[in-house]
Design a protein around this motif. Structure first.
Motif, PDB file in Angstrom:
ATOM      1  N   THR A 179       0.833  -1.207   0.000  1.00 40.50           N
ATOM      2  CA  THR A 179       0.000   0.000   0.000  1.00 40.50           C
ATOM      3  C   THR A 179       0.863   1.251   0.000  1.00 40.50           C
ATOM      4  N   MET A 180       1.904   1.262   0.856  1.00 42.24           N
ATOM      5  CA  MET A 180       2.779   2.424   0.935  1.00 42.24           C
ATOM      6  C   MET A 180       3.485   2.669  -0.400  1.00 42.24           C
ATOM      7  N   LEU A 181       4.002   1.591  -1.016  1.00 38.28           N
ATOM      8  CA  LEU A 181       4.684   1.744  -2.295  1.00 38.28           C
ATOM      9  C   LEU A 181       3.714   2.188  -3.385  1.00 38.28           C
ATOM     10  N   GLY A 182       2.484   1.723  -3.335  1.00 41.61           N
ATOM     11  CA  GLY A 182       1.471   2.181  -4.289  1.00 41.61           C
ATOM     12  C   GLY A 182       1.206   3.671  -4.143  1.00 41.61           C
ATOM     13  N   ASN A 183       1.126   4.133  -2.891  1.00 42.76           N
ATOM     14  CA  ASN A 183       0.931   5.568  -2.652  1.00 42.76           C
ATOM     15  C   ASN A 183       2.132   6.372  -3.148  1.00 42.76           C
ATOM     16  N   GLN A 184       3.342   5.874  -2.886  1.00 42.96           N
ATOM     17  CA  GLN A 184       4.547   6.572  -3.356  1.00 42.96           C
ATOM     18  C   GLN A 184       4.586   6.614  -4.877  1.00 42.96           C
ATOM     19  N   LYS A 185       4.173   5.534  -5.520  1.00 43.40           N
ATOM     20  CA  LYS A 185       4.138   5.498  -6.984  1.00 43.40           C
ATOM     21  C   LYS A 185       3.219   6.595  -7.509  1.00 43.40           C
ATOM     22  N   THR A 186       2.050   6.726  -6.887  1.00 45.88           N
ATOM     23  CA  THR A 186       1.100   7.759  -7.309  1.00 45.88           C
ATOM     24  C   THR A 186       1.699   9.150  -7.131  1.00 45.88           C
ATOM     25  N   LEU A 187       2.350   9.385  -5.992  1.00 48.22           N
ATOM     26  CA  LEU A 187       2.964  10.695  -5.740  1.00 48.22           C
ATOM     27  C   LEU A 187       4.084  10.987  -6.742  1.00 48.22           C
ATOM     28  N   ILE A 188       4.920   9.997  -6.993  1.00 51.02           N
ATOM     29  CA  ILE A 188       6.042  10.189  -7.923  1.00 51.02           C
ATOM     30  C   ILE A 188       5.527  10.439  -9.335  1.00 51.02           C
ATOM     31  N   GLN A 189       4.507   9.688  -9.737  1.00 54.17           N
ATOM     32  CA  GLN A 189       3.938   9.917 -11.067  1.00 54.17           C
ATOM     33  C   GLN A 189       3.361  11.327 -11.179  1.00 54.17           C
ATOM     34  N   GLY A 190       2.726  11.790 -10.103  1.00 52.00           N
ATOM     35  CA  GLY A 190       2.198  13.161 -10.087  1.00 52.00           C
ATOM     36  C   GLY A 190       3.310  14.188 -10.195  1.00 52.00           C
ATOM     37  N   ASP A 191       4.400  13.951  -9.456  1.00 47.50           N
ATOM     38  CA  ASP A 191       5.544  14.873  -9.516  1.00 47.50           C
ATOM     39  C   ASP A 191       6.139  14.910 -10.917  1.00 47.50           C
ATOM     40  N   ILE A 192       6.269  13.752 -11.537  1.00 53.09           N
ATOM     41  CA  ILE A 192       6.823  13.692 -12.897  1.00 53.09           C
ATOM     42  C   ILE A 192       5.913  14.435 -13.869  1.00 53.09           C
ATOM     43  N   THR A 193       4.619  14.237 -13.737  1.00 50.71           N
ATOM     44  CA  THR A 193       3.668  14.927 -14.600  1.00 50.71           C
ATOM     45  C   THR A 193       3.763  16.434 -14.400  1.00 50.71           C
ATOM     46  N   ASP A 194       3.866  16.878 -13.145  1.00 52.01           N
ATOM     47  CA  ASP A 194       3.974  18.314 -12.864  1.00 52.01           C
ATOM     48  C   ASP A 194       5.238  18.909 -13.471  1.00 52.01           C
ATOM     49  N   VAL A 195       6.350  18.173 -13.341  1.00 50.87           N
ATOM     50  CA  VAL A 195       7.623  18.682 -13.869  1.00 50.87           C
ATOM     51  C   VAL A 195       7.589  18.728 -15.390  1.00 50.87           C
ATOM     52  N   MET A 196       7.031  17.688 -15.993  1.00 51.78           N
ATOM     53  CA  MET A 196       7.002  17.637 -17.453  1.00 51.78           C
ATOM     54  C   MET A 196       6.089  18.713 -18.043  1.00 51.78           C
ATOM     55  N   SER A 197       5.068  19.111 -17.297  1.00 53.89           N
ATOM     56  CA  SER A 197       4.135  20.104 -17.819  1.00 53.89           C
ATOM     57  C   SER A 197       4.496  21.526 -17.385  1.00 53.89           C
ATOM     58  N   ALA A 198       5.616  21.704 -16.695  1.00 53.81           N
ATOM     59  CA  ALA A 198       6.001  23.028 -16.214  1.00 53.81           C
ATOM     60  C   ALA A 198       6.431  23.927 -17.366  1.00 53.81           C
ATOM     61  N   ASP A 199       6.048  25.180 -17.279  1.00 52.21           N
ATOM     62  CA  ASP A 199       6.445  26.200 -18.255  1.00 52.21           C
ATOM     63  C   ASP A 199       7.771  26.795 -17.780  1.00 52.21           C
ATOM     64  N   VAL A 200       8.849  26.414 -18.435  1.00 47.90           N
ATOM     65  CA  VAL A 200      10.194  26.813 -17.997  1.00 47.90           C
ATOM     66  C   VAL A 200      10.356  28.328 -18.047  1.00 47.90           C
ATOM     67  N   ALA A 201       9.844  28.968 -19.088  1.00 46.77           N
ATOM     68  CA  ALA A 201       9.966  30.427 -19.203  1.00 46.77           C
ATOM     69  C   ALA A 201       9.246  31.119 -18.054  1.00 46.77           C
ATOM     70  N   GLN A 202       8.073  30.614 -17.702  1.00 54.61           N
ATOM     71  CA  GLN A 202       7.315  31.212 -16.602  1.00 54.61           C
ATOM     72  C   GLN A 202       8.059  31.014 -15.280  1.00 54.61           C
ATOM     73  N   LEU A 203       8.613  29.824 -15.073  1.00 55.12           N
ATOM     74  CA  LEU A 203       9.373  29.572 -13.845  1.00 55.12           C
ATOM     75  C   LEU A 203      10.607  30.463 -13.757  1.00 55.12           C
TER      76      LEU A 203
END
Length: 114
Positions: free
Chosen positions: A59-83
């Motif tokens: 269960t813990m690893l499943g939760n971590q997987k979800t969090l990591i996937q969310g972080d990866i999605t957030d980073v990949m969709s970040a607007d570098v110029a805006q940051l």
């Protein structure tokens, strides 16, 4: 005693019960069956605890997987110029705050800190 030994003991007790060996049942069977039962219950308890641990970790690893996937999605969709723009704004505000703070501090205190 090992699980195999306990199983063999239980099979022996079963065979003696079926064979109606009253003397054996009276003397040894109770002790053997008690020991086998205690070993079985102890092993079941350990297995249950281990299974619960595995389930918890899964269960813990499943939760971590979800969090990591969310972080990866957030980073990949970040607007570098805006940051970069936000970073430069924050740096400018920080530098202005330092400059303003240096002007507000009394000269003797500013000299002391400098």
């Amino acid at each position: 005693a090992s699980g195999t030994a306990m199983l063999n003991s239980m099979l022996t007790v079963h065979a003696k019960v079926v064979g109606e060996d009253v003397l054996y049942l009276k003397d040894d069977a109770q002790t053997l069956s008690d020991e086998a039962h205690a070993t079985t219950v102890n092993t079941e308890t350990k297995l249950g605890a281990r299974q619960q641990l595995y389930t918890s970790v899964k269960t813990m690893l499943g939760n971590q997987k979800t969090l990591i996937q969310g972080d990866i999605t957030d980073v990949m969709s970040a607007d570098v110029a805006q940051l970069a723009t936000k970073l430069m704004e924050a740096q400018t505000v920080y530098n202005m705050s330092l400059a303003l703070g240096a002007r507000i501090l009394p000269s003797s205190l500013a000299d002391y800190l400098g």
